[in-house]
Design an enzyme around this catalytic site. Structure first.
Site, short mmCIF file in Angstrom:
data_model
loop_
_atom_site.label_atom_id
_atom_site.label_comp_id
_atom_site.label_asym_id
_atom_site.label_seq_id
_atom_site.Cartn_x
_atom_site.Cartn_y
_atom_site.Cartn_z
N GLY A 1 0.82 -1.20 0.00
CA GLY A 1 0.00 0.00 0.00
C GLY A 1 0.86 1.26 0.00
O GLY A 1 2.05 1.22 0.34
N CYS A 2 0.25 2.38 -0.36
CA CYS A 2 1.01 3.63 -0.48
C CYS A 2 1.48 4.15 0.87
O CYS A 2 2.67 4.45 1.06
CB CYS A 2 0.19 4.68 -1.23
SG CYS A 2 -1.47 4.96 -0.58
N PHE A 3 0.57 4.24 1.85
CA PHE A 3 0.98 4.67 3.19
C PHE A 3 2.01 3.69 3.76
O PHE A 3 2.99 4.10 4.39
CB PHE A 3 -0.22 4.73 4.13
CG PHE A 3 -1.00 6.01 4.08
CD1 PHE A 3 -0.37 7.25 4.16
CD2 PHE A 3 -2.38 5.99 4.00
CE1 PHE A 3 -1.09 8.43 4.13
CE2 PHE A 3 -3.12 7.17 3.97
CZ PHE A 3 -2.47 8.39 4.04
#
Length: 326
Positions: free
Chosen positions: A137-139
């Site tokens: 995921g990006c976070f």
């Protein structure tokens, strides 16, 4: 490598797929065979991803074929699981999943495959040996890369504030994406409970099995379209020099992790596959600031980085992108 990599994209109409296509049309070893989308069947890809006007003549298809070397699964939550349940993908075809369906330990062994968590800078050697990658995921990418060099020394609570652009919410219309609501506005959502916390904690404990400190995460909706800007702090008695040395040593062979002497700003990272990280000491606290593009290093760029690793290419192939700067 002299042969082209034959590529299929499943779920090709969203932001992540659009960024993936933007990279692949200029990748020296990529041959895009098809882009599947049931909602956009027969339309020119460039009518949906308009930045590809004049660069891509493909049309969306509603089915897939097995005449490819790798499948990118670019649909939303559970769409990859649904696709693999309903379709027999030959073992010879590599898979890069861009959903969150197979990121966690209890989901990685699915559909006769063992998915390796695709944080490139952490699992590089495992990625090279696998046939199935679960893209992070990006976070999770921004936060985990910001903590990896120091996590073995952390025994106090970790506090994280990370602000993301509207593209992080995808294309589907919702109150959190609507321009009239998001413009000139900032809001916290999923305080202390964001879904990426599970994969963050899992990776940190993989690096440091004794890590038990609380990771307090406040995700923030920003009034811009793309990028993630993260600030992390915790108490530590590490010296400033040792802190700098740990970060520079840990990432000395990672081409997309840039350790900066000053706190980065978001525009230095947007439109690139880089993450810029600054680590500094303030009294008894460590402050780590990082900036990256949520759609590139946080999604499609890292997926192509993983494709390069899977096929024995230079890790930076197709990813030497310049930031917007201003």
């Amino acid at each position: 490598m002299s042969e082209q990599i034959k590529i299929g994209i499943i779920g090709g109409a969203g932001y992540v797929a659009g960024e993936l296509l933007r990279i692949l049309v200029n990748h020296p070893f990529a041959d895009i065979k098809y882009v599947q989308s049931k909602s956009q069947q027969d339309k020119l890809v460039s009518t949906i991803h308009t930045d590809l006007e004049g660069e891509c003549s493909l049309r969306f298809v509603d089915s897939w074929t097995a005449d490819v070397d790798v499948l990118f699964l670019a649909g939303g939550l559970q769409q990859s699981n649904v696709f693999l349940t309903g379709n027999q993908v030959p073992a010879a075809i590599k898979i890069i999943d861009m959903s969150q369906d197979f990121r966690l330990g209890h989901t990685k062994n699915s559909h006769g495959r063992s998915f390796v968590y695709g944080l490139s800078e952490h699992n590089r050697e495992q990625i090279k040996r696998t046939d199935s990658v679960a893209n992070p995921g990006c976070f999770a990418t921004a936060i985990t890369l910001s903590l990896l060099p120091i996590i073995q020394l952390v025994d106090d609570e970790v506090h994280i504030h990370a602000i993301t652009g509207s593209t992080g919410s995808g294309q589907s219309l919702s109150p959190g994406v609507n321009f009239n609501w998001r413009n000139n506005n900032v809001s916290i959502y999923k305080a202390f409970s964001h879904q990426h916390l599970d994969e963050i904690n899992e990776t940190l404990k993989d690096v440091s099995p004794g890590f038990k400190a609380a990771v307090n995460f406040l995700p923030v909706r920003g009034n811009f379209t793309r990028g993630i800007f993260t600030s992390i702090y915790f108490k530590s008695d590490i010296t400033a020099d040792e802190l700098q040395n740990r970060f520079k040593t840990r990432y000395q062979n990672d081409p997309f992790v840039i350790i900066t002497d000053a706190a980065p700003d978001l525009k230095q990272a947007v439109n690139t596959n880089k993450i810029l990280i600054n680590a500094a000491k303030y009294g008894d606290k460590v402050l780590i600031i990082s900036a990256m593009d949520n759609l590139l290093k946080g999604a499609s760029g890292q997926a192509v980085q993983n494709m390069n690793l899977l096929f024995g290419l230079d890790e930076t192939a197709g990813l030497k992108l310049k930031s917007i700067a201003f």
